[in-house]
Structures are given as C-alpha cells and as structure tokens.
Write a protein that holds these residues in place. Structure first.
Motif, PDB file in Angstrom:
ATOM      1  N   GLY A  54      39.322  43.268  52.944  1.00  0.00           N
ATOM      2  CA  GLY A  54      38.474  42.134  52.588  1.00  0.00           C
ATOM      3  C   GLY A  54      37.383  42.507  51.602  1.00  0.00           C
ATOM      4  N   SER A  55      36.778  43.675  51.805  1.00  0.00           N
ATOM      5  CA  SER A  55      35.738  44.139  50.878  1.00  0.00           C
ATOM      6  C   SER A  55      36.320  44.395  49.498  1.00  0.00           C
ATOM      7  CB  SER A  55      35.090  45.411  51.427  1.00  0.00           C
ATOM      8  OG  SER A  55      34.106  45.902  50.543  1.00  0.00           O
ATOM      9  N   ALA A  56      37.494  45.031  49.440  1.00  0.00           N
ATOM     10  CA  ALA A  56      38.144  45.281  48.153  1.00  0.00           C
ATOM     11  C   ALA A  56      38.541  43.977  47.469  1.00  0.00           C
ATOM     12  CB  ALA A  56      39.370  46.168  48.358  1.00  0.00           C
ATOM     13  N   ALA A  57      38.968  42.985  48.259  1.00  0.00           N
ATOM     14  CA  ALA A  57      39.333  41.691  47.682  1.00  0.00           C
ATOM     15  C   ALA A  57      38.127  41.041  47.026  1.00  0.00           C
ATOM     16  CB  ALA A  57      39.908  40.785  48.766  1.00  0.00           C
ATOM     17  N   ALA A  58      36.952  41.136  47.665  1.00  0.00           N
ATOM     18  CA  ALA A  58      35.734  40.570  47.083  1.00  0.00           C
ATOM     19  C   ALA A  58      35.380  41.277  45.781  1.00  0.00           C
ATOM     20  CB  ALA A  58      34.583  40.669  48.083  1.00  0.00           C
ATOM     21  N   ASP A  59      35.458  42.604  45.769  1.00  0.00           N
ATOM     22  CA  ASP A  59      35.168  43.344  44.536  1.00  0.00           C
ATOM     23  C   ASP A  59      36.156  42.991  43.430  1.00  0.00           C
ATOM     24  OD1 ASP A  59      33.063  44.564  45.803  1.00  0.00           O
ATOM     25  OD2 ASP A  59      34.021  46.526  46.006  1.00  0.00           O
ATOM     26  N   CYS A  60      37.441  42.925  43.780  1.00  0.00           N
ATOM     27  CA  CYS A  60      38.462  42.568  42.784  1.00  0.00           C
ATOM     28  C   CYS A  60      38.204  41.179  42.216  1.00  0.00           C
ATOM     29  CB  CYS A  60      39.853  42.617  43.400  1.00  0.00           C
ATOM     30  SG  CYS A  60      40.593  44.247  43.475  1.00  0.00           S
ATOM     31  N   LEU A  61      37.811  40.260  43.071  1.00  0.00           N
ATOM     32  CA  LEU A  61      37.580  38.892  42.607  1.00  0.00           C
ATOM     33  C   LEU A  61      36.377  38.836  41.675  1.00  0.00           C
ATOM     34  CD1 LEU A  61      38.285  35.983  42.522  1.00  0.00           C
ATOM     35  CD2 LEU A  61      37.310  35.674  44.793  1.00  0.00           C
ATOM     36  N   ALA A  62      35.314  39.573  41.987  1.00  0.00           N
ATOM     37  CA  ALA A  62      34.163  39.621  41.079  1.00  0.00           C
ATOM     38  C   ALA A  62      34.574  40.165  39.716  1.00  0.00           C
ATOM     39  CB  ALA A  62      33.057  40.481  41.687  1.00  0.00           C
ATOM     40  N   ARG A  63      35.358  41.225  39.712  1.00  0.00           N
ATOM     41  CA  ARG A  63      35.819  41.818  38.455  1.00  0.00           C
ATOM     42  C   ARG A  63      36.723  40.849  37.700  1.00  0.00           C
ATOM     43  NH1 ARG A  63      39.091  46.186  40.805  1.00  0.00           N
ATOM     44  NH2 ARG A  63      39.773  46.499  38.650  1.00  0.00           N
ATOM     45  N   ALA A  64      37.611  40.165  38.432  1.00  0.00           N
ATOM     46  CA  ALA A  64      38.534  39.234  37.783  1.00  0.00           C
ATOM     47  C   ALA A  64      37.781  38.098  37.101  1.00  0.00           C
ATOM     48  CB  ALA A  64      39.522  38.682  38.813  1.00  0.00           C
ATOM     49  N   ILE A  65      36.686  37.627  37.716  1.00  0.00           N
ATOM     50  CA  ILE A  65      35.891  36.567  37.102  1.00  0.00           C
ATOM     51  C   ILE A  65      35.291  37.042  35.786  1.00  0.00           C
ATOM     52  CG2 ILE A  65      33.780  35.199  37.364  1.00  0.00           C
ATOM     53  CD1 ILE A  65      34.519  35.115  40.422  1.00  0.00           C
TER      54      ILE A  65
END
Length: 326
Positions: free
Chosen positions: A295-306
């Motif tokens: 879940g933490s990695a998903a949040a980081d990935c989503l921030a980067r993707a934005i």
C-alpha cells in the motif's frame, strides 16, 4: 527498491493497457486489461465522482473478479466507454459466466474535460463507446503517456494534465505499479511554479530531476474558478501479490495518499477522485506487514505517476504544459 524495466504499470506481470483518442474533441479513453480475471477494489474520495460497477467489487458481493478497468474523459458521457470494452471482451468469450452467457465486468471512472476547447458537438452519438472498443484493441505492455488516452484533454490546476504511470519492485520481488489520468482542480507544483509536490519520491529524472524546493507551501488553495464536478484524478494501482477483495480495498485506500503527496488541494468538492486497486495474483499472499509495504509503495507510485503525467504532457489547444512554461 527501484522502478521496473518500463516504469509503467505493465511491469506488473499479466497486465496490458490501451489508449484511444478523439483529437478533434480533445478527449480519450484508457483501458487496463488483465490477462486473467483479477481481484479488484475501489476507493472514492472526491466530492464529484462519476463511476460504474463500483459496488460489484465490495467484498460482501458475489462477483470475485473483474475483466478490465476503464478510465475515460467525457464526464458522464465517458461512462459509455466501458460498454465498448465490454463488447470487445464478450466477443472474445471473456466475462462472468451466467446462464450460458459471459458478462464482462468493467468498472470505470470518468474525468471532466468538456470545457477544454475541443469540438464536443457530437449530438446523440458521443464517441466513447467507439473509443472503448479501440482502446481495448490497442491494449499492450507498451503505451503512450502525457497527451494520450484519458489524459488527452486533462488539465492539472493551471497546467496541462495527462496520462501517467510508474512502477516499483520491492525488496522481496513484488512489483507495484500505478496508472493515472491526472485532471485535478489543485496544483501539482509548489508556489515556486517549478517544483512538483511529488519531488521527494522521484526516481532518477523521471519527471525532470527537479532540485529541492526554494520556497515553502503558503497554505493557499486557488479553486475559486472551479465548477462542481469539473475536474478529477482517476487512477489504478496494481500488484502481482495475491490479494483478497478486502486487501485490495486497503491498498486502494492507502494509495489515495499518493494523490495527497502530489496535488494540493486534493479530494475537493470539485473533484471525483477515484482509485482502483488490482491484483494479478502471480506471487504469494502478503502478511499484514507485506500488505502495508504494498500500500505504501502504491501511494508513492501514484504520486510519481501524477508528476510524470504532467511532465510528459504537451501544449495543446491553449492549455499550457509544464515543460512549455518553465
């Protein structure tokens, strides 16, 4: 930890993504299709959402798997894109089996891009069902970002929005990825106008290699010109870990923190922010600690993707891109 080889959500084994655009209307559709039916969940945080087939993913409900997830422009008109995806999947014999039929389950979410200057004079025939079919036909492990798919007509505060993606491989080999159509009311850059809010999470120079910020956040939220329901960031996070629907829901909930890391303000009454989470079940079931890491990695990935969505977008129809403005 490091990004996967493509730094795309398709680094998660078993996924393909397809885009389709109507460049006259300045709108488009993006679809994610797993190779096999997949467990998924969703978490809606925005005040003006537009969604389809969200309740089917509730852990209390019958259907265990979905067959695609559709992200589209077009406001509520764009919900028709999922029908086009369904048609393509059904013709291939894919779907939930019932009474001799196969009914593809295609949850979807839409963003508002009706006022971006494109020709929306489509009368009784909006293009989205056709765009859904075309996006499904285009599904592959490689796909375009920036002014592509559901990101074609997107804006991000005062900048051109777009389609973004990113991935990370955890120390145990689990892969996590994100796909986003970034169209927020809020800003993706700090008051200096240059530094992405997501800058602490950047891997290499995936969105420009910005230096640390030179100014502090000032607490202001410029949303005075926004219209209710007139924006939205819609996203998918995925992993190859085996998740239940309840665990996928927890990952979707945690992944929303990625929006908060990349956009200010977020989850406003003007946005329909929605995050889906999907498992391709290629790796073991995680324990609670492992689920927390996913879940933490998903949040980081989503921030980067934005940030990548905005970094890779180009000027179009008077919408000013990040790279065109610095």
């Amino acid at each position: 930890m490091k990004p996967g080889p493509k730094n795309l959500i398709t680094d998660v084994p078993g996924l393909k993504v397809g885009n389709a655009e109507d460049r006259d209307a300045l709108t488009g559709t993006t679809v994610l299709i797993p190779d096999e039916p997949a467990v998924a969940a969703a978490d809606v945080r925005g005040g003006g959402p537009g969604t389809r087939e969200i309740d089917v993913m509730d852990p209390a409900n019958l259907v265990e798997n979905i067959h695609a997830i559709c992200l589209s422009g077009g406001s509520a008109f764009g919900l028709e894109a999922a029908g086009g995806v369904m048609s393509r999947l059904a013709s291939a014999g894919r779907g939930f089996p019932i009474g001799g039929f196969h009914v593809p389950i295609v949850p979807s979410a839409i963003l508002f891009d009706l006022m971006n200057g494109g020709d929306k004079d489509w009368g009784e025939d909006p293009p989205y069902r056709a765009l859904g079919k075309q996006a499904a036909d285009n599904a592959a492990v490689e796909f375009e970002l920036g002014n592509a798919g559901a990101g074609l007509g997107a804006t991000a505060g005062s900048l051109k929005g777009g389609l973004g993606s990113a991935s990370i491989v955890l120390d145990d080999g689990t892969t996590v990825g994100a796909l986003v159509a970034a169209n927020p009311t809020g800003s993706v850059v700090m008051p200096d106008g240059r530094t992405f809010w997501a800058w602490p999470f950047e891997q290499g120079e995936e969105f420009g290699g910005n230096p640390p910020p030179t100014t502090r956040a000032d607490g202001k939220a410029d949303v005075a010109t926004a219209l209710p329901g007139a924006n939205t960031t819609i996203a998918i996070v995925a992993t190859d870990a085996t998740l239940s629907k309840g665990q996928a829901k927890r990952v979707a909930t945690m992944a929303h923190d990625g929006l908060a890391r990349a956009i200010r303000p977020v989850h406003t009454p003007f946005d329909g922010d929605t995050v889906f989470a999907l498992s391709t079940a290629r790796r073991p079931v995680p324990d609670p600690s492992g689920l927390s890491q996913i879940g933490s990695a998903a949040a980081d990935c989503l921030a980067r993707a934005i940030a990548r969505a905005v970094w890779l977008a180009d000027d179009i129809a008077g919408m000013r891109s990040y790279r065109g403005s610095i």
